[in-house]
Scaffold this motif. Structure first.
Motif, PDB file in Angstrom:
ATOM      1  N   ALA A   9       0.858  -1.179   0.000  1.00  0.00           N
ATOM      2  CA  ALA A   9       0.000   0.000   0.000  1.00  0.00           C
ATOM      3  C   ALA A   9       0.894   1.228   0.000  1.00  0.00           C
ATOM      4  N   SER A  10       0.329   2.355  -0.393  1.00  0.00           N
ATOM      5  CA  SER A  10       0.998   3.639  -0.210  1.00  0.00           C
ATOM      6  C   SER A  10       0.434   4.299   1.039  1.00  0.00           C
ATOM      7  N   VAL A  11       1.325   4.777   1.886  1.00  0.00           N
ATOM      8  CA  VAL A  11       0.929   5.413   3.138  1.00  0.00           C
ATOM      9  C   VAL A  11       1.253   6.905   3.044  1.00  0.00           C
ATOM     10  N   VAL A  12       0.262   7.725   3.306  1.00  0.00           N
ATOM     11  CA  VAL A  12       0.402   9.180   3.239  1.00  0.00           C
ATOM     12  C   VAL A  12       0.343   9.735   4.660  1.00  0.00           C
ATOM     13  N   VAL A  13       1.382  10.496   5.052  1.00  0.00           N
ATOM     14  CA  VAL A  13       1.460  11.045   6.407  1.00  0.00           C
ATOM     15  C   VAL A  13       1.677  12.555   6.326  1.00  0.00           C
ATOM     16  N   GLY A  35      -0.454  -3.821  10.933  1.00  0.00           N
ATOM     17  CA  GLY A  35      -1.814  -3.306  11.034  1.00  0.00           C
ATOM     18  C   GLY A  35      -2.217  -2.524   9.809  1.00  0.00           C
ATOM     19  N   VAL A  36      -1.310  -1.698   9.293  1.00  0.00           N
ATOM     20  CA  VAL A  36      -1.598  -0.944   8.077  1.00  0.00           C
ATOM     21  C   VAL A  36      -1.832  -1.884   6.900  1.00  0.00           C
ATOM     22  N   ALA A  37      -0.982  -2.906   6.768  1.00  0.00           N
ATOM     23  CA  ALA A  37      -1.150  -3.871   5.681  1.00  0.00           C
ATOM     24  C   ALA A  37      -2.478  -4.614   5.803  1.00  0.00           C
ATOM     25  N   LEU A  78       6.312   1.785  11.090  1.00  0.00           N
ATOM     26  CA  LEU A  78       5.918   1.578   9.693  1.00  0.00           C
ATOM     27  C   LEU A  78       7.052   1.020   8.844  1.00  0.00           C
ATOM     28  N   CYS A  79       8.292   1.341   9.192  1.00  0.00           N
ATOM     29  CA  CYS A  79       9.434   0.901   8.388  1.00  0.00           C
ATOM     30  C   CYS A  79      10.035  -0.410   8.886  1.00  0.00           C
ATOM     31  N   GLU A  84      -0.257   5.850  16.772  1.00  0.00           N
ATOM     32  CA  GLU A  84       0.637   4.687  16.821  1.00  0.00           C
ATOM     33  C   GLU A  84      -0.082   3.485  16.220  1.00  0.00           C
ATOM     34  N   ILE A  85       0.532   2.900  15.185  1.00  0.00           N
ATOM     35  CA  ILE A  85      -0.007   1.711  14.533  1.00  0.00           C
ATOM     36  C   ILE A  85       1.160   0.963  13.902  1.00  0.00           C
ATOM     37  N   THR A  86       1.055  -0.330  13.798  1.00  0.00           N
ATOM     38  CA  THR A  86       2.146  -1.131  13.250  1.00  0.00           C
ATOM     39  C   THR A  86       2.036  -1.244  11.737  1.00  0.00           C
ATOM     40  N   ALA A  87       3.162  -1.615  11.116  1.00  0.00           N
ATOM     41  CA  ALA A  87       3.148  -1.866   9.673  1.00  0.00           C
ATOM     42  C   ALA A  87       2.217  -3.018   9.333  1.00  0.00           C
TER      43      ALA A  87
END
Length: 281
Positions: free
Chosen positions: A9-13, A97-99, A29-30, A92-95
Motif C-alpha cells: 500500500a501507499s501510506v500518506v502522512v 496493522g496498516v497492511a 511503519l518501516c 501509533e499503529i504497526t506496519a
C-alpha cells in the motif's frame, strides 16, 4: 496479488511540527518486511520534522505552507500504489496493522476501512478523561471511522474522495462519502490515538472539530448519523448509569468548543489548525 517487489500500500502522512511523534510512527511503519511505500508531507514546519523523516526510507516532501489539506494533495500525487492509507503523524499503529487495513478494502464492496481506536489515558486529567469516557460510549463514535487517525481506501475510494470539496474535517468527509455497507472497522487492528490531556487542550481540539462540523454541514458532507443528539446521551446513560455524572463535563466541553469556534466561523476561518500540545508530550 501483489508481487514481493510491489508495495502492499501507499501510506500518506501529513506532518506539521511533529518531530516529537513522527519517529515513533516511522519506526513502526518501516519495520521489516518493509513493504509499504511511505510519503511524509511535512508542511510549514518550524521544527525538525523533515530531518526526522529523512532518517527513514520514505519519500519526504518539504512544503512551505502549513496546510494539512494541501499536504494530503501533494502526497497523493507523489504516492504510486493502491490501496492508499492516510495516517496522522501522532498516532501509533504497526506496519502489519496498516497492511491488514489495506487488505480489507477493494473487495466485497468495501472501499474504506479503519482500525479499532484505543485512547491511552496516561497523564490525562480527570476532567478530560470524563469527557472521553462519554465520547467513546456514543454509538456513532463507536461505529464511525472519523477520529481514528487512520483511513485505508481502495483505488475507487480514493477517486471518490478526490471529488469532495476540501474541508477541515477531512476524516469525517471521507467517512461520510461511503455508505455503511462500503466501510468497515477492522477490530483486529488497533491504533493508539493520544487524547488531549488538559481542559484547555481538549477545548482547543473541540474548537477544531466544531469548525470542521460547520464547514462540513455547509458543504452537505455530514449526515445525521455523525451527530450527537440528546437521545444519544440518554441512551448512553441508560446503558451505563455510571457515566451520568460525567455527561455535564462532556456537554461543557462541547459547548465551550462551539462558542470558541463561533468567531472563527464568522470570519470564515476554516484553515487555522486548533492544535493541542499536551497529547504530544
Amino acid at each position: 496479488m501483489n508481487r514481493p517487489t510491489e508495495p502492499a500500500a501507499s501510506v500518506v502522512v501529513p506532518a506539521h511540527d511533529e518531530e516529537r511523534t513522527l519517529g515513533r510512527l516511522l519506526d513502526a511503519l518501516c519495520a521489516p518486511p518493509g513493504r509499504l511505500e511511505i510519503v511524509v508531507a511535512c508542511n510549514g514546519c518550524t521544527d525538525a520534522t523533515a530531518e526526522v523523516a529523512r532518517r527513514y526510507p520514505v519519500t519526504v516532501l518539504d512544503l512551505p505552507e502549513p496546510s494539512k489539506l494541501k499536504a494530503l494533495r501533494a502526497a497523493d500525487r507523489a504516492a504510486t500504489a493502491f490501496p492508499r492509507v492516510y495516517l496522522d503523524a501522532d498516532v501509533e499503529i504497526t506496519a502489519a496493522g496498516v497492511a491488514r487495513l489495506a487488505r480489507a478494502v477493494g473487495t466485497d464492496g468495501i472501499h474504506l476501512a479503519g482500525p479499532r481506536r484505543v485512547l491511552p489515558r496516561t497523564g490525562v486529567s480527570r476532567v478530560a478523561g470524563w469527557y472521553y469516557d462519554v465520547w467513546e460510549a456514543l454509538p456513532h463514535v463507536r461505529s464511525g471511522l472519523f477520529g481514528r487517525g487512520v483511513l485505508a481506501l481502495s483505488a475507487q475510494g480514493v477517486e471518490r474522495v478526490r471529488a469532495l470539496p476540501s474541508v477541515l474535517a477531512d476524516d469525517l468527509a471521507f467517512a461520510e462519502a461511503f455508505d455503511p455497507a462500503e466501510r468497515v472497522v477492522v477490530d483486529d487492528v488497533t491504533v493508539q490515538v493520544h487524547p488531549a490531556r488538559t481542559w484547555a487542550d481538549l477545548v482547543r481540539r473541540r474548537t477544531r472539530v466544531a469548525k470542521g462540523n460547520v464547514q462540513a454541514d455547509r458543504a452537505g458532507l455530514r449526515g445525521g448519523g455523525a451527530r450527537t443528539a440528546p437521545g444519544d446521551l440518554w441512551k448512553v446513560v441508560r446503558e451505563r448509569p455510571a457515566l451520568a455524572p460525567k455527561v455535564p463535563v462532556f456537554l461543557a466541553v462541547t459547548v465551550a468548543g462551539r462558542l470558541r469556534a463561533r468567531a472563527a466561523v464568522r470570519r470564515g476561518d476554516f484553515t487555522t489548525w486548533e492544535r493541542d500540545a499536551s497529547s504530544r508530550v
